[in-house]
Design an enzyme around this catalytic site. Structure first.
Site, PDB file in Angstrom:
ATOM      1  N   VAL A 277       0.862  -1.189   0.000  1.00 54.19           N
ATOM      2  CA  VAL A 277       0.000   0.000   0.000  1.00 54.19           C
ATOM      3  C   VAL A 277       0.891   1.229   0.000  1.00 54.19           C
ATOM      4  O   VAL A 277       2.022   1.181   0.485  1.00 54.19           O
ATOM      5  CB  VAL A 277      -0.931   0.077   1.237  1.00 54.19           C
TER       6      VAL A 277
ATOM      7  N   SER B 236       5.509   6.684  -1.872  1.00 49.06           N
ATOM      8  CA  SER B 236       6.731   6.024  -2.368  1.00 49.06           C
ATOM      9  C   SER B 236       7.761   5.772  -1.280  1.00 49.06           C
ATOM     10  O   SER B 236       8.967   5.841  -1.539  1.00 49.06           O
ATOM     11  CB  SER B 236       7.379   6.839  -3.495  1.00 49.06           C
ATOM     12  N   ARG B 237       7.285   5.521  -0.061  1.00 51.58           N
ATOM     13  CA  ARG B 237       8.181   5.198   1.073  1.00 51.58           C
ATOM     14  C   ARG B 237       9.090   6.365   1.481  1.00 51.58           C
ATOM     15  O   ARG B 237      10.073   6.174   2.180  1.00 51.58           O
ATOM     16  CB  ARG B 237       9.065   3.963   0.768  1.00 51.58           C
ATOM     17  N   LEU B 238       8.744   7.578   1.027  1.00 48.16           N
ATOM     18  CA  LEU B 238       9.543   8.745   1.426  1.00 48.16           C
ATOM     19  C   LEU B 238       8.866   9.370   2.657  1.00 48.16           C
ATOM     20  O   LEU B 238       8.347  10.493   2.615  1.00 48.16           O
ATOM     21  CB  LEU B 238       9.631   9.735   0.253  1.00 48.16           C
TER      22      LEU B 238
END
Ligand SMILES: Cc1cc2nc3c(=O)[nH]c(=O)nc-3n(C[C@H](O)[C@H](O)[C@H](O)COP(=O)(O)O)c2cc1C
Length: 214
Positions: A12, A192-194
Site C-alpha cells: 500500500v 513512495s516510502r519517502l
C-alpha cells in the site's frame, strides 16, 4: 508444517497526511496528544493500544497493553507486578513503546525508563474497573502456566465467592507503571516510502528535535 506464504506483492502507498515543519510542535507530548485525539476520532477499537518492549534475563520481549493515562510525565499502563514484563522491568528498567495507527498511517516510538506508580495511583485506577476485571486480576497469576482453562475458571469462581457481597480491593500484586521517555519518534507514512520521521530527544529539561531519513 506451514505452507509458505508469499506476501511480496502486498503493498500500500501512504498518502493521507504529512509531518511538515509547520505541523511539528515544540513539545512532543503536545504532538502526541494531537495524534492520540486524531486516533480516537478515526479508530473505533483499541486506539490506545501500544506495544511495550522489555529486556529480561531471557532476552527481549514485546506485548500489547492499553495506555491509560499520559501527560508530560510519561505514559501509564496497568498490569500484574509479578508478570513476565514486571520481572523484566526489575532486571532492566529501560523499555520501548510503540503505537501503530494504521488508519492514519502513523507510528510513534518511545524509548525511556519505567517506574512503578504509587499504591494510591494504582488503587484509583483499579477502583474504576468493572467487577469482572477486578476478579480476573485476583484470579490470574499472569504469565504463569496453568493446567487447563477450567482451572483458570475455577480460580475466578473462587474469587467470586471470596469477595461475594463486598467491593473487590486491588490485589497487592497489581498496579501501574509509568514510562518516562527520553526519546519520542513520530513517523508519518508518505508516498513512495519517502516517509516523514521526526525524533525528539530529551536535552536537560527540554526537548530538541531532528528529522530522520525514512
Ligand atoms: C488489545 C490488548 C490489550 C491488552 N491490555 C493489557 C493491559 O492493559 N495490561 C496487561 O497486563 N495486559 C494487557 N494485554 C495482554 C498482554 O498483551 C500480555 O498478554 C500480558 O500482559 C502478559 O504479558 P507478559 O507475560 O509479557 O507479562 C492486552 C492484550 C491486548 C491484545
Amino acid at each position: 508444517m506451514m505452507k509458505e506464504k508469499d506476501l511480496r506483492t502486498v503493498r500500500v502507498d501512504y498518502n493521507q497526511f504529512k509531518l511538515d515543519d509547520e505541523s511539528i510542535l515544540e513539545n512532543p507530548f503536545d504532538l502526541f496528544a494531537q495524534w492520540l485525539e486524531e486516533a480516537a476520532e478515526h479508530i473505533d477499537k483499541d486506539y490506545n493500544a501500544m506495544v511495550v518492549s522489555s529486556v529480561g534475563q531471557d532476552g527481549p520481549s514485546s506485548r500489547i497493553v492499553l495506555l491509560r493515562k499520559c501527560s508530560d510525565e510519561g505514559f501509564m499502563f496497568y498490569t500484574n507486578r509479578a508478570s513476565r514484563k514486571a520481572m523484566d522491568f526489575r532486571f532492566d528498567n529501560r523499555v520501548a513503546l510503540n503505537f501503530f495507527w494504521s488508519a492514519l498511517e502513523r507510528q510513534v516510538r518511545v524509548q525511556g525508563t519505567v517506574i512503578a506508580t504509587s499504591e494510591e495511583e494504582s488503587d484509583d485506577y483499579f477502583n474504576t474497573r468493572p467487577r469482572g476485571s477486578k476478579l480476573s486480576a485476583w484470579a490470574s497469576e499472569q504469565s504463569q502456566e496453568i493446567v487447563s482453562r477450567s482451572a483458570l475458571e475455577r480460580n475466578y469462581q473462587e474469587m467470586e465467592s471470596r469477595f461475594n457481597g463486598q467491593d473487590v480491593p486491588r490485589p497487592p500484586f497489581w498496579g501501574g507503571y509509568l514510562v518516562v521517555p527520553n526519546a519520542i519518534e513520530f513517523w508519518q507514512g508518505r508516498n513512495s516510502r519517502l516517509h516523514d520521521r521526526v525524533l525528539f530527544k530529551l536535552n536537560g529539561d527540554g526537548w530538541n528535535h531532528v528529522r530522520l531519513q525514512p
